[in-house]
Motif scaffolding. Structure first.
Motif, PDB file in Angstrom:
ATOM      1  N   LEU A   1     -84.698 -27.167  -5.011  1.00 55.10           N
ATOM      2  CA  LEU A   1     -84.208 -26.099  -5.892  1.00 55.10           C
ATOM      3  C   LEU A   1     -83.637 -26.673  -7.192  1.00 55.10           C
ATOM      4  O   LEU A   1     -83.813 -26.080  -8.264  1.00 55.10           O
ATOM      5  CB  LEU A   1     -83.152 -25.261  -5.173  1.00 55.10           C
ATOM      6  CG  LEU A   1     -83.688 -24.324  -4.095  1.00 55.10           C
ATOM      7  CD1 LEU A   1     -82.530 -23.680  -3.347  1.00 55.10           C
ATOM      8  CD2 LEU A   1     -84.593 -23.271  -4.679  1.00 55.10           C
ATOM      9  N   GLU A   2     -82.947 -27.814  -7.105  1.00 52.65           N
ATOM     10  CA  GLU A   2     -82.409 -28.435  -8.313  1.00 52.65           C
ATOM     11  C   GLU A   2     -83.527 -28.915  -9.233  1.00 52.65           C
ATOM     12  O   GLU A   2     -83.447 -28.759 -10.450  1.00 52.65           O
ATOM     13  CB  GLU A   2     -81.512 -29.608  -7.938  1.00 52.65           C
ATOM     14  CG  GLU A   2     -80.191 -29.207  -7.330  1.00 52.65           C
ATOM     15  CD  GLU A   2     -79.380 -30.408  -6.867  1.00 52.65           C
ATOM     16  OE1 GLU A   2     -79.867 -31.550  -7.009  1.00 52.65           O
ATOM     17  OE2 GLU A   2     -78.272 -30.196  -6.370  1.00 52.65           O
ATOM     18  N   VAL A   3     -84.571 -29.470  -8.659  1.00 54.39           N
ATOM     19  CA  VAL A   3     -85.670 -30.005  -9.461  1.00 54.39           C
ATOM     20  C   VAL A   3     -86.479 -28.875 -10.085  1.00 54.39           C
ATOM     21  O   VAL A   3     -86.887 -28.944 -11.251  1.00 54.39           O
ATOM     22  CB  VAL A   3     -86.576 -30.911  -8.590  1.00 54.39           C
ATOM     23  CG1 VAL A   3     -87.842 -31.277  -9.336  1.00 54.39           C
ATOM     24  CG2 VAL A   3     -85.816 -32.151  -8.160  1.00 54.39           C
ATOM     25  N   ASN A   4     -86.703 -27.810  -9.360  1.00 55.71           N
ATOM     26  CA  ASN A   4     -87.572 -26.726  -9.813  1.00 55.71           C
ATOM     27  C   ASN A   4     -86.801 -25.491 -10.274  1.00 55.71           C
ATOM     28  O   ASN A   4     -87.336 -24.384 -10.238  1.00 55.71           O
ATOM     29  CB  ASN A   4     -88.534 -26.343  -8.684  1.00 55.71           C
ATOM     30  CG  ASN A   4     -89.456 -27.479  -8.351  1.00 55.71           C
ATOM     31  OD1 ASN A   4     -90.002 -28.118  -9.234  1.00 55.71           O
ATOM     32  ND2 ASN A   4     -89.620 -27.756  -7.073  1.00 55.71           N
ATOM     33  N   ALA A   5     -85.583 -25.657 -10.731  1.00 54.90           N
ATOM     34  CA  ALA A   5     -84.766 -24.512 -11.154  1.00 54.90           C
ATOM     35  C   ALA A   5     -85.376 -23.799 -12.347  1.00 54.90           C
ATOM     36  O   ALA A   5     -85.373 -22.558 -12.407  1.00 54.90           O
ATOM     37  CB  ALA A   5     -83.347 -24.965 -11.464  1.00 54.90           C
ATOM     38  N   SER A   6     -85.917 -24.544 -13.287  1.00 53.27           N
ATOM     39  CA  SER A   6     -86.483 -23.902 -14.477  1.00 53.27           C
ATOM     40  C   SER A   6     -87.748 -23.120 -14.128  1.00 53.27           C
ATOM     41  O   SER A   6     -87.988 -22.044 -14.679  1.00 53.27           O
ATOM     42  CB  SER A   6     -86.786 -24.934 -15.559  1.00 53.27           C
ATOM     43  OG  SER A   6     -87.734 -25.866 -15.075  1.00 53.27           O
ATOM     44  N   VAL A   7     -88.538 -23.621 -13.189  1.00 54.50           N
ATOM     45  CA  VAL A   7     -89.742 -22.904 -12.760  1.00 54.50           C
ATOM     46  C   VAL A   7     -89.354 -21.605 -12.067  1.00 54.50           C
ATOM     47  O   VAL A   7     -89.942 -20.547 -12.330  1.00 54.50           O
ATOM     48  CB  VAL A   7     -90.595 -23.791 -11.829  1.00 54.50           C
ATOM     49  CG1 VAL A   7     -91.766 -23.009 -11.267  1.00 54.50           C
ATOM     50  CG2 VAL A   7     -91.070 -25.028 -12.553  1.00 54.50           C
ATOM     51  N   LEU A   8     -88.344 -21.662 -11.219  1.00 53.19           N
ATOM     52  CA  LEU A   8     -87.882 -20.447 -10.540  1.00 53.19           C
ATOM     53  C   LEU A   8     -87.314 -19.439 -11.537  1.00 53.19           C
ATOM     54  O   LEU A   8     -87.541 -18.228 -11.399  1.00 53.19           O
ATOM     55  CB  LEU A   8     -86.835 -20.798  -9.487  1.00 53.19           C
ATOM     56  CG  LEU A   8     -87.369 -21.530  -8.263  1.00 53.19           C
ATOM     57  CD1 LEU A   8     -86.212 -21.972  -7.376  1.00 53.19           C
ATOM     58  CD2 LEU A   8     -88.321 -20.657  -7.488  1.00 53.19           C
ATOM     59  N   ALA A   9     -86.597 -19.917 -12.541  1.00 56.75           N
ATOM     60  CA  ALA A   9     -86.036 -19.019 -13.553  1.00 56.75           C
ATOM     61  C   ALA A   9     -87.145 -18.312 -14.327  1.00 56.75           C
ATOM     62  O   ALA A   9     -87.050 -17.107 -14.601  1.00 56.75           O
ATOM     63  CB  ALA A   9     -85.134 -19.796 -14.499  1.00 56.75           C
ATOM     64  N   VAL A  10     -88.200 -19.032 -14.661  1.00 56.45           N
ATOM     65  CA  VAL A  10     -89.321 -18.421 -15.377  1.00 56.45           C
ATOM     66  C   VAL A  10     -90.015 -17.398 -14.496  1.00 56.45           C
ATOM     67  O   VAL A  10     -90.352 -16.292 -14.952  1.00 56.45           O
ATOM     68  CB  VAL A  10     -90.311 -19.510 -15.858  1.00 56.45           C
ATOM     69  CG1 VAL A  10     -91.600 -18.895 -16.355  1.00 56.45           C
ATOM     70  CG2 VAL A  10     -89.673 -20.363 -16.928  1.00 56.45           C
ATOM     71  N   LEU A  11     -90.227 -17.719 -13.225  1.00 56.10           N
ATOM     72  CA  LEU A  11     -90.877 -16.771 -12.311  1.00 56.10           C
ATOM     73  C   LEU A  11     -90.050 -15.502 -12.132  1.00 56.10           C
ATOM     74  O   LEU A  11     -90.593 -14.396 -12.125  1.00 56.10           O
ATOM     75  CB  LEU A  11     -91.127 -17.436 -10.961  1.00 56.10           C
ATOM     76  CG  LEU A  11     -92.239 -18.478 -10.927  1.00 56.10           C
ATOM     77  CD1 LEU A  11     -92.303 -19.135  -9.550  1.00 56.10           C
ATOM     78  CD2 LEU A  11     -93.571 -17.838 -11.272  1.00 56.10           C
ATOM     79  N   VAL A  12     -88.741 -15.649 -12.004  1.00 52.57           N
ATOM     80  CA  VAL A  12     -87.878 -14.471 -11.854  1.00 52.57           C
ATOM     81  C   VAL A  12     -87.899 -13.635 -13.125  1.00 52.57           C
ATOM     82  O   VAL A  12     -87.989 -12.403 -13.070  1.00 52.57           O
ATOM     83  CB  VAL A  12     -86.444 -14.909 -11.492  1.00 52.57           C
ATOM     84  CG1 VAL A  12     -85.474 -13.749 -11.611  1.00 52.57           C
ATOM     85  CG2 VAL A  12     -86.417 -15.475 -10.083  1.00 52.57           C
ATOM     86  N   THR A  13     -87.858 -14.283 -14.282  1.00 48.91           N
ATOM     87  CA  THR A  13     -87.884 -13.557 -15.556  1.00 48.91           C
ATOM     88  C   THR A  13     -89.187 -12.796 -15.733  1.00 48.91           C
ATOM     89  O   THR A  13     -89.186 -11.625 -16.143  1.00 48.91           O
ATOM     90  CB  THR A  13     -87.692 -14.544 -16.725  1.00 48.91           C
ATOM     91  OG1 THR A  13     -86.471 -15.253 -16.520  1.00 48.91           O
ATOM     92  CG2 THR A  13     -87.649 -13.816 -18.044  1.00 48.91           C
ATOM     93  N   VAL A  14     -90.304 -13.428 -15.403  1.00 51.45           N
ATOM     94  CA  VAL A  14     -91.597 -12.756 -15.513  1.00 51.45           C
ATOM     95  C   VAL A  14     -91.680 -11.594 -14.527  1.00 51.45           C
ATOM     96  O   VAL A  14     -92.183 -10.515 -14.862  1.00 51.45           O
ATOM     97  CB  VAL A  14     -92.746 -13.764 -15.293  1.00 51.45           C
ATOM     98  CG1 VAL A  14     -94.078 -13.065 -15.127  1.00 51.45           C
ATOM     99  CG2 VAL A  14     -92.800 -14.746 -16.434  1.00 51.45           C
ATOM    100  N   GLY A  15     -91.168 -11.781 -13.319  1.00 55.13           N
ATOM    101  CA  GLY A  15     -91.177 -10.707 -12.326  1.00 55.13           C
ATOM    102  C   GLY A  15     -90.367  -9.503 -12.770  1.00 55.13           C
ATOM    103  O   GLY A  15     -90.801  -8.356 -12.629  1.00 55.13           O
ATOM    104  N   VAL A  16     -89.199  -9.755 -13.324  1.00 51.11           N
ATOM    105  CA  VAL A  16     -88.363  -8.649 -13.816  1.00 51.11           C
ATOM    106  C   VAL A  16     -89.037  -7.949 -14.987  1.00 51.11           C
ATOM    107  O   VAL A  16     -89.011  -6.717 -15.086  1.00 51.11           O
ATOM    108  CB  VAL A  16     -86.961  -9.169 -14.208  1.00 51.11           C
ATOM    109  CG1 VAL A  16     -86.165  -8.129 -14.959  1.00 51.11           C
ATOM    110  CG2 VAL A  16     -86.209  -9.618 -12.958  1.00 51.11           C
TER     111      VAL A  16
END
Length: 50
Positions: free
Chosen positions: A8-23
């Motif tokens: 999660l620490e390594v891929n935090a930016s990827v998760l943030a982008v996915l959540v932003t696109v989903g919203v």
């Protein structure tokens, strides 16, 4: 469990982008569904003048 935290620490930016696109997709879908300019509304939404 520590592996999950590290991932999660390594891929935090990827998760943030996915959540932003989903919203953003959900907001666009909701705005299209609530478009009042469409003519084919149900009878409940039409104004019946007496």
């Amino acid at each position: 469990m520590m592996g999950l935290f590290h991932w999660l620490e390594v891929n935090a930016s990827v998760l943030a982008v996915l959540v932003t696109v989903g919203v953003a997709v959900l907001l666009i879908c909701c705005l299209e569904c609530s478009d009042c300019s469409k003519v084919d509304k149900d009878d409940l939404f039409k104004r019946h003048e007496v």
